[in-house]
Scaffold this motif. Structure first.
Motif, PDB file in Angstrom:
ATOM      1  N   GLY A   1      25.676  59.513  30.106  1.00 12.98           N
ATOM      2  CA  GLY A   1      24.412  58.968  30.589  1.00 12.98           C
ATOM      3  C   GLY A   1      24.473  58.933  32.103  1.00 12.98           C
ATOM      4  O   GLY A   1      25.293  58.208  32.670  1.00 12.98           O
ATOM      5  N   SER A   2      23.659  59.744  32.776  1.00 10.07           N
ATOM      6  CA  SER A   2      23.765  59.876  34.225  1.00 10.07           C
ATOM      7  C   SER A   2      22.428  59.595  34.899  1.00 10.07           C
ATOM      8  O   SER A   2      21.355  59.798  34.323  1.00 10.07           O
ATOM      9  CB  SER A   2      24.256  61.282  34.596  1.00 10.07           C
ATOM     10  N   ARG A   3      22.503  59.139  36.149  1.00  9.94           N
ATOM     11  CA  ARG A   3      21.290  58.766  36.871  1.00  9.94           C
ATOM     12  C   ARG A   3      21.434  59.091  38.353  1.00  9.94           C
ATOM     13  O   ARG A   3      22.427  58.723  38.981  1.00  9.94           O
ATOM     14  CB  ARG A   3      21.021  57.270  36.706  1.00  9.94           C
TER      15      ARG A   3
ATOM     16  N   ASN B   1      19.383  61.436  32.944  1.00  9.93           N
ATOM     17  CA  ASN B   1      19.701  62.495  31.991  1.00  9.93           C
ATOM     18  C   ASN B   1      20.800  61.984  31.061  1.00  9.93           C
ATOM     19  O   ASN B   1      21.859  61.552  31.524  1.00  9.93           O
ATOM     20  CB  ASN B   1      20.165  63.760  32.722  1.00  9.93           C
ATOM     21  N   ARG B   2      20.530  62.004  29.764  1.00 13.08           N
ATOM     22  CA  ARG B   2      21.512  61.556  28.777  1.00 13.08           C
ATOM     23  C   ARG B   2      21.691  62.628  27.717  1.00 13.08           C
ATOM     24  O   ARG B   2      20.708  63.110  27.152  1.00 13.08           O
ATOM     25  CB  ARG B   2      21.060  60.256  28.096  1.00 13.08           C
ATOM     26  N   TRP B   3      22.939  62.987  27.444  1.00 11.86           N
ATOM     27  CA  TRP B   3      23.201  63.955  26.378  1.00 11.86           C
ATOM     28  C   TRP B   3      24.703  64.054  26.156  1.00 11.86           C
ATOM     29  O   TRP B   3      25.487  63.507  26.922  1.00 11.86           O
ATOM     30  CB  TRP B   3      22.626  65.326  26.746  1.00 11.86           C
ATOM     31  N   GLY B   4      25.065  64.769  25.090  1.00 10.73           N
ATOM     32  CA  GLY B   4      26.472  65.074  24.874  1.00 10.73           C
ATOM     33  C   GLY B   4      27.007  65.903  26.032  1.00 10.73           C
ATOM     34  O   GLY B   4      26.266  66.665  26.669  1.00 10.73           O
ATOM     35  N   GLY B   5      28.289  65.766  26.330  1.00 10.14           N
ATOM     36  CA  GLY B   5      28.883  66.462  27.461  1.00 10.14           C
ATOM     37  C   GLY B   5      29.625  67.714  27.065  1.00 10.14           C
ATOM     38  O   GLY B   5      29.275  68.399  26.100  1.00 10.14           O
ATOM     39  N   ASP B   6      30.671  68.020  27.817  1.00 13.78           N
ATOM     40  CA  ASP B   6      31.523  69.183  27.554  1.00 13.78           C
ATOM     41  C   ASP B   6      32.633  68.779  26.591  1.00 13.78           C
ATOM     42  O   ASP B   6      33.514  67.994  26.942  1.00 13.78           O
ATOM     43  CB  ASP B   6      32.137  69.712  28.845  1.00 13.78           C
ATOM     44  N   VAL B   7      32.589  69.299  25.369  1.00 14.39           N
ATOM     45  CA  VAL B   7      33.647  69.041  24.396  1.00 14.39           C
ATOM     46  C   VAL B   7      34.849  69.930  24.706  1.00 14.39           C
ATOM     47  O   VAL B   7      34.693  71.146  24.903  1.00 14.39           O
ATOM     48  CB  VAL B   7      33.157  69.311  22.964  1.00 14.39           C
TER      49      VAL B   7
ATOM     50  N   LEU C   1      43.185  75.043  25.511  1.00 14.17           N
ATOM     51  CA  LEU C   1      41.942  74.319  25.290  1.00 14.17           C
ATOM     52  C   LEU C   1      40.732  75.191  25.576  1.00 14.17           C
ATOM     53  O   LEU C   1      40.770  76.056  26.461  1.00 14.17           O
ATOM     54  CB  LEU C   1      41.856  73.088  26.209  1.00 14.17           C
ATOM     55  N   GLY C   2      39.666  74.925  24.857  1.00 12.82           N
ATOM     56  CA  GLY C   2      38.374  75.531  25.144  1.00 12.82           C
ATOM     57  C   GLY C   2      37.365  74.437  25.457  1.00 12.82           C
ATOM     58  O   GLY C   2      37.364  73.384  24.815  1.00 12.82           O
ATOM     59  N   LYS C   3      36.521  74.656  26.463  1.00 14.92           N
ATOM     60  CA  LYS C   3      35.459  73.717  26.814  1.00 14.92           C
ATOM     61  C   LYS C   3      34.124  74.274  26.344  1.00 14.92           C
ATOM     62  O   LYS C   3      33.720  75.376  26.745  1.00 14.92           O
ATOM     63  CB  LYS C   3      35.402  73.490  28.327  1.00 14.92           C
ATOM     64  N   ILE C   4      33.436  73.502  25.496  1.00 15.80           N
ATOM     65  CA  ILE C   4      32.163  73.941  24.927  1.00 15.80           C
ATOM     66  C   ILE C   4      31.065  72.936  25.300  1.00 15.80           C
ATOM     67  O   ILE C   4      31.131  71.770  24.892  1.00 15.80           O
ATOM     68  CB  ILE C   4      32.240  74.059  23.389  1.00 15.80           C
ATOM     69  N   PRO C   5      30.050  73.333  26.066  1.00 13.62           N
ATOM     70  CA  PRO C   5      28.950  72.416  26.383  1.00 13.62           C
ATOM     71  C   PRO C   5      28.112  72.120  25.142  1.00 13.62           C
ATOM     72  O   PRO C   5      27.913  72.985  24.283  1.00 13.62           O
ATOM     73  CB  PRO C   5      28.119  73.204  27.411  1.00 13.62           C
ATOM     74  N   THR C   6      27.609  70.881  25.059  1.00 12.72           N
ATOM     75  CA  THR C   6      26.744  70.503  23.942  1.00 12.72           C
ATOM     76  C   THR C   6      25.320  70.197  24.414  1.00 12.72           C
ATOM     77  O   THR C   6      24.516  69.673  23.646  1.00 12.72           O
ATOM     78  CB  THR C   6      27.299  69.269  23.206  1.00 12.72           C
ATOM     79  N   TYR C   7      25.007  70.516  25.643  1.00 15.63           N
ATOM     80  CA  TYR C   7      23.706  70.265  26.260  1.00 15.63           C
ATOM     81  C   TYR C   7      23.081  71.593  26.669  1.00 15.63           C
ATOM     82  O   TYR C   7      23.693  72.660  26.510  1.00 15.63           O
ATOM     83  CB  TYR C   7      23.884  69.373  27.506  1.00 15.63           C
ATOM     84  N   ASP C   8      21.881  71.533  27.197  1.00 16.35           N
ATOM     85  CA  ASP C   8      21.233  72.713  27.766  1.00 16.35           C
ATOM     86  C   ASP C   8      20.610  72.320  29.097  1.00 16.35           C
ATOM     87  O   ASP C   8      19.593  71.616  29.148  1.00 16.35           O
ATOM     88  CB  ASP C   8      20.160  73.260  26.815  1.00 16.35           C
ATOM     89  N   ASN C   9      21.225  72.742  30.202  1.00 17.07           N
ATOM     90  CA  ASN C   9      20.700  72.409  31.523  1.00 17.07           C
ATOM     91  C   ASN C   9      19.273  72.906  31.729  1.00 17.07           C
ATOM     92  O   ASN C   9      18.514  72.333  32.517  1.00 17.07           O
ATOM     93  CB  ASN C   9      21.601  72.991  32.622  1.00 17.07           C
ATOM     94  N   ASN C  10      18.897  73.954  31.001  1.00 17.28           N
ATOM     95  CA  ASN C  10      17.559  74.508  31.163  1.00 17.28           C
ATOM     96  C   ASN C  10      16.464  73.553  30.671  1.00 17.28           C
ATOM     97  O   ASN C  10      15.289  73.718  31.017  1.00 17.28           O
ATOM     98  CB  ASN C  10      17.451  75.845  30.424  1.00 17.28           C
TER      99      ASN C  10
ATOM    100  N   PHE D   1      17.158  65.664  38.911  1.00 26.08           N
ATOM    101  CA  PHE D   1      17.862  65.132  37.755  1.00 26.08           C
ATOM    102  C   PHE D   1      19.315  65.600  37.773  1.00 26.08           C
ATOM    103  O   PHE D   1      19.597  66.761  38.087  1.00 26.08           O
ATOM    104  CB  PHE D   1      17.205  65.595  36.456  1.00 26.08           C
ATOM    105  N   PRO D   2      20.273  64.734  37.423  1.00 28.98           N
ATOM    106  CA  PRO D   2      21.670  65.161  37.385  1.00 28.98           C
ATOM    107  C   PRO D   2      21.958  66.031  36.159  1.00 28.98           C
ATOM    108  O   PRO D   2      21.677  65.623  35.029  1.00 28.98           O
ATOM    109  CB  PRO D   2      22.441  63.837  37.307  1.00 28.98           C
TER     110      PRO D   2
END
Length: 275
Positions: free
Chosen positions: A76-78, A88-94, A114-123, A135-136
């Motif tokens: 949760g970022s502001r 902007n609130r959403w799941g982050g980088d898993v 390790l693999g980093k998988i984003p769970t959001y869509d910046n678009n 917006f962050p």
């Protein structure tokens, strides 16, 4: 881009969990900075940034010398610009992968992939038109692949016991934009993630109380550019035994040097199970 700030724990490093054993932590961190850097390297000037991250982190023994490692954040970022909040609130980088380790005498070593998988869509932020840049973003939006080699050693001076560990690796910054459907035309550069940690395990009347640590870590890129995050972070913290295998954790971290990432700092709290 602001890196995810999560203070290191004593459970990290070359010590691999045996089958049937695990380290699990429900954590929270708060990061603040007086600016914000978007994934394209643009600084949002005159910004007060605050990020709240909740995480579930785990190390689970699978086979002899092999463990599963994962970290699943919700962010949760502001950004506050001219007294207006852009949230902007959403799941982050898993991050998820495996770690293999073994000991050579009293010196444990390990290799983690390790693999980093984003769970959001910046678009998604493009729906806000000209205000989108205020917006962050949750993260860079692309897939990372990281390999880390770690080595550690326990130490004791009379009744005082502790450990020292270090890890260094290679991070490949792909341009697989799983977290940004706009498919931005950015070329990211690879880097070297690293951490050095010194820890102390206090005891009272033969009872283990937990651990404390200081650490220094970050990522340094092979070449310098304006969009790929680099930083050095100093951390201090500890875990304190509540009862049995249950611990309360607290930490503080500070970005002491950054490039394409906002300088700042914050606290981390957690409740962990370690057996």
């Amino acid at each position: 881009m602001i890196a995810v700030l999560v203070a290191s724990t004593a459970a990290a490093g070359p010590w691999v969990k045996a089958p049937g054993h695990a380290y699990m932590k429900a954590g929270y961190s708060r990061f603040s900075a007086d600016t914000f850097v978007q994934p394209d390297g643009t600084e949002v000037a005159g910004t007060e940034y605050v990020g709240h991250t909740s995480t579930l982190y785990g190390e689970v023994g699978l086979l002899d010398g092999l463990q599963l490692v994962f970290n699943t954040p919700f962010v949760g970022s502001r950004n506050i610009v001219d007294d207006v909040s852009y949230i902007n609130r959403w799941g982050g980088d898993v991050n998820a992968g495996v770690e293999y380790g073994r000991s050579f005498g009293s010196t444990p070593v390990s290799l983690q992939v390790l693999g980093k998988i984003p769970t959001y869509d910046n678009n998604d932020l493009s729906a806000y038109g000209n205000a989108a840049a205020l917006f962050p973003a949750i993260g860079d939006g692309q897939v990372d692949l990281t390999a880390l080699a770690a080595v550690g050693r326990g130490w004791s001076v009379g009744p005082i016991r502790g450990w020292v560990s270090t890890e260094v690796g290679y991070r490949h910054r792909t341009e697989i934009w799983a977290g940004d459907s706009s498919q931005p035309e950015r070329e990211l550069v690879d880097g070297v993630p690293w951490t050095a940690q010194l820890g102390y395990s206090p005891r009272v009347k033969e009872r283990d109380l937990g651990w404390t640590f200081v650490s220094l870590g970050g990522i340094n890129n092979f070449t310098t550019d304006d969009v790929t995050t680099q930083f050095i972070q100093a951390s201090v913290g500890g875990g304190f035994n509540i009862v049995g295998d249950l611990f309360a954790e607290v930490g503080y971290s500070d970005m002491i040097w950054t490039r394409a990432s906002a300088p700042g700092g914050g606290i981390s709290l957690g409740l962990s199970f370690n057996n």
